[in-house]
Design a protein around this motif. Sequence first.
Motif, mmCIF file in Angstrom:
data_model
loop_
_atom_site.group_PDB
_atom_site.id
_atom_site.type_symbol
_atom_site.label_atom_id
_atom_site.label_comp_id
_atom_site.label_asym_id
_atom_site.label_seq_id
_atom_site.Cartn_x
_atom_site.Cartn_y
_atom_site.Cartn_z
ATOM 1 N N VAL A 396 0.860 -1.180 0.000
ATOM 2 C CA VAL A 396 0.000 0.000 0.000
ATOM 3 C C VAL A 396 0.897 1.231 0.000
ATOM 4 C CG1 VAL A 396 -1.781 1.266 1.238
ATOM 5 C CG2 VAL A 396 -1.752 -1.221 1.338
ATOM 6 N N ALA B 134 -8.232 -2.412 -1.870
ATOM 7 C CA ALA B 134 -7.128 -1.642 -2.432
ATOM 8 C C ALA B 134 -7.595 -0.689 -3.536
ATOM 9 C CB ALA B 134 -6.057 -2.582 -2.983
ATOM 10 N N ASN B 141 -8.429 3.728 -2.735
ATOM 11 C CA ASN B 141 -7.802 2.692 -1.922
ATOM 12 C C ASN B 141 -8.131 3.000 -0.464
ATOM 13 O OD1 ASN B 141 -6.035 1.099 -0.474
ATOM 14 N ND2 ASN B 141 -4.331 1.392 -1.910
#
Lengths: 497, 297
Positions: A396, B134, B141
């Motif tokens: 991420v 995501a 996200n």
Amino acid sequence: MADTPPSLYAAREPIFPRRVTGFFRSFKWWIMGLTLGIYYLLPWVRWDRGPNLPNQAVLSDLEHRRFFFFWIEIWPHEFYFVAGLLIMAGLGLFLFTSALGRVWCGYTCPQTVWTDLFLLVERWVEGDRNAQLRLHKSKWNFKKWRLRLTKWVVWLAISVATGGAWVFYFTDAPTLAVNLVTLNAPAVAYMSIAVLTATTFIFGGFMREQVCIYMCPWPRIQAAMMDEGTLTVGYRKWRGEPRGKHKKGAKAAAAAQAATVYDFANLPEADQGSGDCIDCMACVNVCPMGIDIRDGQQMECITCALCIDACDDIMDKIGKPRGLIDYLALEDVPPPPESPERATWKPRPIWQHILKPRTILYTALWSIIGAGLVFALFIRSDIELTVSPVRNPTYVMQSDGSIRNIYDVRLRNKSGDDRLFHLSLTSEETLRIGLEGTETLSVEVPANQTLLQRVYVTARRKDAAASTDRTDLRIWVEDLSTQTRTSAATIFNGKEK
Amino acid sequence: MSDPTDKKPVDEVTGTETTGHVWDGIEELNNPLPRWWLWALYLTIIWGIGYVIAYPAWPMISKATPGLLGFSTRGEVARDIDSFREASAARDAQLASADLSTLADDVELNRYAVSSGAAVFRNNCSQCHGSGAAGAKGYPNLLDDDWLWGGDHASIAYTVRHGIRNDSDEDARYSEMPAFGELLEDGEIPALVEYVRQLADEEYDASLASAGEPLFADNCSACHGDAGTGDREQGAPNLTDAIWLYGGDRESLTQTITYSRFGVMPPWGTRLTEAQVQAVAAYVYQLGGGEADTPSN
């Protein structure tokens, strides 16, 4: 050639095994007492594990997914202990079968033990073989009804106790016992008892040898594990044949009575030309499988050894040495009578049948696995962690450009009190660890529980790990109260280029 | 048993009775099956007939025969769902009125909220935001620490409940970026693109960017702020961070400025129960980006 083809189906031939006494019968009584005693009483043994944990010595706690065995506690992820024990059981079966034939069938198989118990009840209610035969042939009068019903009621009581004992292994026995009586137990408990009661009653009372012959795979498998050197129950044909009626005059040859090994050099004259078997049918009458051991090795024989006791008794009475039917190896057959070597022939000693490469190999394998399990048991720690990286997505991107990986970490606290676990990481690259829901790196894991903790590992924008495909790292957990620590390796995924 | 006067054919070698069948001189031996085995077969047939009568069995044109017991796997599932609903009704009621900012103190309820929220998310949200949350281009996200409309419990729950830029909920979060293709002169958009890239610390063309700076102040700063750090009141993205919803490359930025963007999220307050909204908010909050709750008065 017959006009009507023979029937392709056969009715069960009823078997009425006669009572027998002797070494093997006594041995089997002891084994029966031991195995049934363990089965019925073990759930009632208490074992103090402190608060929050069950105090039943042996408990397969399905609700909380734990297995307790005295001081040992097995969690679901340690199921390899069960696999190891099953492998040991398999190897143990190979070992005993290659050395001693179907001893499992003859002495310890539940089918054998419960059938033996049911036969005992049958003899106690209806009398021995001859009385049972008479009752079988008689009409259904009051006496027959009375005896049959008495027998069935006792069998049923044993069956209920058998089914009842089983469910006590899965939950606290005293509580369940009260609930069962007050009709508050779960339906599955009653169902289990009902099914096991029915199988015990039917298999022990009516199916008996049919289970071994037609339903059980072991006779086939075990037969394949035996060889000509395996000790098994058999008939010394060379000694017994030709069979004939016992001649009173032969009793003069009682000199051999005390001999344990047959003395070929000094066979009494009167016995020349006729074998030791007097065809008294004692071996057949005591056989719970309804076979004649003198026909040689056969699949039906569970090697319960009762025919040895029966035959030895007869041999004693007619003054012949014991062991016409005996534990023997099929290869131990003396040379033919006309051979000069026969006089000096002796069977191989027992230890040579037991100590042979196969049994030594099995024992070694069995011991290695057993030692491995014991070792694994002792190196088990009170704390454990498993790390599963979240791979959807693999990383991420944070607003400051740093790269974060997420891990689902399961922390296990196997001790009996709440513990504070501290997490940290080691890696050759610069990485930082953080926990979901807390600013600190410590989390309290309740006693005897697994806690799922979301763990974040972050590489700053300019760190090498941020742009490296895979970086090795190790996540550590330390129990702050005992200083025990353990770790698990995992991978950090950087940004794709 | 067979008649004793009937002489049975017997195989000489094994002493086993034969069936009397001979093929090329080979006789078939007869090792009879136990009779109870045959009964067991008959029993299974009787059981099968009973089963066919009692349970759905024969396939017909549109559906199978229903069976007397009225069993259906669909009904079974419905019963299971009802029983779970019933079992969790008390906790759902508790969750519906819970203050999410203090939810973490109630370990039991928090665990329930997060795991039931995960199920709600997979059923309702994963189609756009992805099963791992995501997101994708145009769909935020939810794992990162960047929020357009706020990332504390209350803001997340509000967004879920009312949605974004939809027509069906008048409380929906709303803002609209103009399509600057119609408002700016030729050559001004490339300059703005370079200035925005400079703000975001991306590689940029210095001369174009300096031309873009006053254009930004005139056209963009009202929503995105003087420094380009965005404004959550209007859902205006922070342009200085590393995260781009529609992409930070020149082509994407040019398209965004020229034609604008108009991401829509439906309101879930009308489709989900209040407990489900709270649960999915609690779930999204703990995915990695949850922000400190501002204490409510």
